[in-house]
Design a protein around this motif. Structure first.
Motif, PDB file in Angstrom:
ATOM      1  N   TYR A   1      35.287  42.103  41.058  1.00  0.00           N
ATOM      2  CA  TYR A   1      35.873  42.942  42.106  1.00  0.00           C
ATOM      3  C   TYR A   1      34.815  43.718  42.887  1.00  0.00           C
ATOM      4  O   TYR A   1      34.892  43.824  44.115  1.00  0.00           O
ATOM      5  CB  TYR A   1      36.917  43.875  41.500  1.00  0.00           C
TER       6      TYR A   1
ATOM      7  N   LEU B   1      32.797  40.915  44.953  1.00  0.00           N
ATOM      8  CA  LEU B   1      33.520  40.388  46.108  1.00  0.00           C
ATOM      9  C   LEU B   1      33.513  41.397  47.258  1.00  0.00           C
ATOM     10  O   LEU B   1      33.371  41.016  48.428  1.00  0.00           O
ATOM     11  CB  LEU B   1      34.952  40.034  45.718  1.00  0.00           C
ATOM     12  N   GLU B   2      33.667  42.668  46.931  1.00  0.00           N
ATOM     13  CA  GLU B   2      33.650  43.692  47.978  1.00  0.00           C
ATOM     14  C   GLU B   2      32.320  43.717  48.732  1.00  0.00           C
ATOM     15  O   GLU B   2      32.275  44.058  49.911  1.00  0.00           O
ATOM     16  CB  GLU B   2      33.897  45.077  47.370  1.00  0.00           C
TER      17      GLU B   2
ATOM     18  N   VAL C   1      35.743  34.616  42.494  1.00  0.00           N
ATOM     19  CA  VAL C   1      37.184  34.496  42.724  1.00  0.00           C
ATOM     20  C   VAL C   1      37.886  33.881  41.520  1.00  0.00           C
ATOM     21  O   VAL C   1      39.064  34.162  41.270  1.00  0.00           O
ATOM     22  CB  VAL C   1      37.497  33.677  43.994  1.00  0.00           C
TER      23      VAL C   1
ATOM     24  N   HIS D   1      41.413  45.466  45.777  1.00  0.00           N
ATOM     25  CA  HIS D   1      41.567  44.010  45.835  1.00  0.00           C
ATOM     26  C   HIS D   1      43.044  43.627  45.917  1.00  0.00           C
ATOM     27  O   HIS D   1      43.427  42.781  46.738  1.00  0.00           O
ATOM     28  CB  HIS D   1      40.929  43.392  44.589  1.00  0.00           C
TER      29      HIS D   1
ATOM     30  N   ASP E   1      44.521  43.229  51.647  1.00  0.00           N
ATOM     31  CA  ASP E   1      44.253  43.275  53.084  1.00  0.00           C
ATOM     32  C   ASP E   1      42.933  42.629  53.475  1.00  0.00           C
ATOM     33  O   ASP E   1      42.577  42.625  54.649  1.00  0.00           O
ATOM     34  CB  ASP E   1      44.274  44.724  53.589  1.00  0.00           C
ATOM     35  N   SER E   2      42.201  42.093  52.496  1.00  0.00           N
ATOM     36  CA  SER E   2      40.928  41.456  52.832  1.00  0.00           C
ATOM     37  C   SER E   2      40.858  39.994  52.429  1.00  0.00           C
ATOM     38  O   SER E   2      40.123  39.221  53.021  1.00  0.00           O
ATOM     39  CB  SER E   2      39.767  42.214  52.168  1.00  0.00           C
ATOM     40  N   ARG E   3      41.640  39.606  51.426  1.00  0.00           N
ATOM     41  CA  ARG E   3      41.619  38.212  50.971  1.00  0.00           C
ATOM     42  C   ARG E   3      42.901  37.928  50.198  1.00  0.00           C
ATOM     43  O   ARG E   3      43.552  38.856  49.703  1.00  0.00           O
ATOM     44  CB  ARG E   3      40.400  37.943  50.084  1.00  0.00           C
ATOM     45  N   PRO E   4      43.292  36.667  50.044  1.00  0.00           N
ATOM     46  CA  PRO E   4      44.491  36.341  49.258  1.00  0.00           C
ATOM     47  C   PRO E   4      44.336  36.803  47.808  1.00  0.00           C
ATOM     48  O   PRO E   4      43.243  36.730  47.233  1.00  0.00           O
ATOM     49  CB  PRO E   4      44.570  34.820  49.355  1.00  0.00           C
TER      50      PRO E   4
ATOM     51  N   ASP F   1      45.360  36.222  43.999  1.00  0.00           N
ATOM     52  CA  ASP F   1      45.898  35.234  43.063  1.00  0.00           C
ATOM     53  C   ASP F   1      46.249  35.953  41.774  1.00  0.00           C
ATOM     54  O   ASP F   1      45.416  36.123  40.880  1.00  0.00           O
ATOM     55  CB  ASP F   1      44.861  34.134  42.818  1.00  0.00           C
TER      56      ASP F   1
END
Length: 487
Positions: A324, A327-328, A388, A429, A433-436, A438
């Motif tokens: 997390y 990814l940010e 991811v 996360h 609002d930034s990526r799908p 799952d």
């Protein structure tokens, strides 16, 4: 067998100069590169003794590899019947290859490959549910094992069975085709009992705290609601030992498979790339015979809890934090995130101080040395371990990886700022609002964000009546810390 193929998305095409398009199979083994270690036993003559749910990359790099090595060392009739609960991808990879695949251990420029023959067959459960039940009920089956990930156990937020889940409700209602591990197990165990066969060992290999006891508790709860007499038989005849499994196994890509093809001289759609390190610790409590895994490095112990806690809180907890936080900051892989001068100090603090403080001194684990070894493993750039992949299903992972250590430290009066930084990154996360996202609770978590907003999300998730209150109720200072990071 052994024909050509064109894989969608692959740059390897039939006839490309220098690259084989002959597929791995028994008939094609003559074309396998000589450096690939061959099987040391007659794999086709071995009967199946294990049914495994969740036959993905991790299982093939870990439990199947150990079982293959045990048969090569002289053990017999322990091949594995794999069960795919959803997708037919693994069956499409392995069935045309007679169950064969290669396992490559890679670190830097160094790599070694061996052939694995432990998989006897792969059943796609939705297509052939009766075959799964028959495999469980087969007299030769002694062990049913699992790597179905945390969400495969269909738990509610408090850890009990989630009876509102549609698949679980369908199984409990007695519908013909099972959809969860519980439905398949209940049907298979009922058939064993009716036939006078002995019980089984159910071997959970997923990252759940006290995973054997959890599986036993959940299976018992399912049977008590659906077939109480079978619940009594299950508790009397079956065993659910706890385990700790450890190996980093990135998801394979088409580029990875093409790299393997160039190395081994054959196309291997079931190929696995992994690190050299591997560990498996099992509570020695089986209902019947088991493979001689101890001959190939498995540790059998009376209590796995110390190993399990260290792995869940230090390795898995750090992995989730890398995912997390990394990814940010725009990273794609673990080795990139752990090299980030902003992220690495937080990871070190989580492992060396916050997680380590929750481990019993009597465990004998050298937490500082363990953290050093983990950092070395995370830094292995030869493994393209995608963040991811680790970030998936976070709502099912953070209770045992972060929230339990937070609760232990909070009770001892210790604040955990690095873990809270990672927890804030997870909250951002799942805002989506930034990526799908799952995650099985993705829609629910997004709705909570919309309803509560940045000023109320922390309390809604971790307050006294929060979504995760069964594991950790944040102190006012912890909530204030999260609120500041989420504002």
């Amino acid at each position: 067998m052994g024909g050509s193929r064109t894989r969608k998305g692959s740059h390897l095409q039939p006839g490309q100069a220098g690259l084989s398009v002959v597929r791995l199979s028994q008939a094609a083994l003559g074309g396998l590169a000589t450096h690939v270690a061959r099987l040391g036993y007659d794999w086709q003559a071995q009967a199946c003794g294990i049914v495994h749910f969740g036959i993905g990359a991790f299982h093939r790099a870990h439990q199947a590899a150990y079982t293959d090595a045990a048969m090569a060392a002289g053990d017999r009739d322990w091949r594995i019947t794999g069960v795919s609960l959803r997708s037919g991808d693994v069956a499409a990879q392995l069935d045309p290859q007679d169950g064969l695949y290669t396992l490559t251990e890679r670190s830097g420029e160094d790599a070694s490959t061996r052939l694995i023959g432990a998989i006897g067959q792969v059943i796609v459960a939705p297509e052939n549910p009766s075959a799964v039940i028959a495999a469980i009920a087969d007299p030769g089956t002694r062990i049913v094992s699992f790597t179905v990930t945390e969400k495969g156990y269909v738990r509610a937020a408090d850890g009990s069975l989630d009876w509102s889940n549609a698949a679980l409700a369908s199984d409990a209602a007695g519908n013909a085709a099972s959809r969860t591990i519980y439905g398949y197990l209940a049907a298979g165990l009922a058939r064993r009992r009716a036939s006078g066969l002995p019980g089984l060992t159910l071997l959970c290999c997923d990252n759940l705290a006290d995973n054997g006891r959890q599986l036993q508790r959940l299976m018992t709860a399912y049977l008590e609601r659906t077939e109480p007499a079978l619940a009594d038989w299950f508790l009397r005849e079956c065993r659910c030992p706890s385990t700790m499994v450890d190996r980093i196994v990135p998801a394979m890509t088409d580029a990875d498979r093409d790299w393997v093809a160039g190395k081994i001289g054959l196309v291997d759609e079931g190929a696995i790339l992994t690190e050299r390190f591997t560990q498996w610790v099992i509570e020695d409590d089986f209902a019947g015979p088991r493979p001689r895994w101890e001959a190939v490095g498995v540790q059998f112990v009376a209590d796995v809890s110390a190993y399990e806690a260290a792995k869940l809180r230090m390795l898995n907890g750090a992995h989730s934090a890398l995912a997390y936080l990394g990814l940010e900051r725009g990273h794609a892989f673990v080795h990139q995130a752990v090299a980030d001068p902003v992220v690495r100090p937080l990871i070190e603090k989580i492992m060396r101080e916050e997680a380590a403080a929750t481990l019993a001194p009597a465990s004998g684990i050298d937490t500082f040395a363990y953290a050093d070894r983990l950092l070395d493993r995370f830094s292995n750039s030869a493994l393209q371990h995608r963040l991811v992949q680790i970030a998936m299903d976070g709502s099912q992972k953070i209770p045992q990886r972060w929230l339990e250590p937070l609760a232990i430290n909070q009770a001892a009066g210790r604040m955990c700022p690095a873990t809270l930084e990672a927890l804030a990154a997870w909250c951002r996360h799942v805002r989506g609002d930034s990526r799908p996202v799952d995650d099985p609770r993705a829609r629910e978590l997004a709705d909570i964000w919309k309803t509560k907003g940045a000023t109320g999300i922390s309390a809604a998730l971790f307050g006294e009546n929060g979504q995760f209150a069964a594991t950790w109720v944040a102190s006012p200072s912890a909530l204030a810390f999260l609120d500041q990071r989420l504002a």
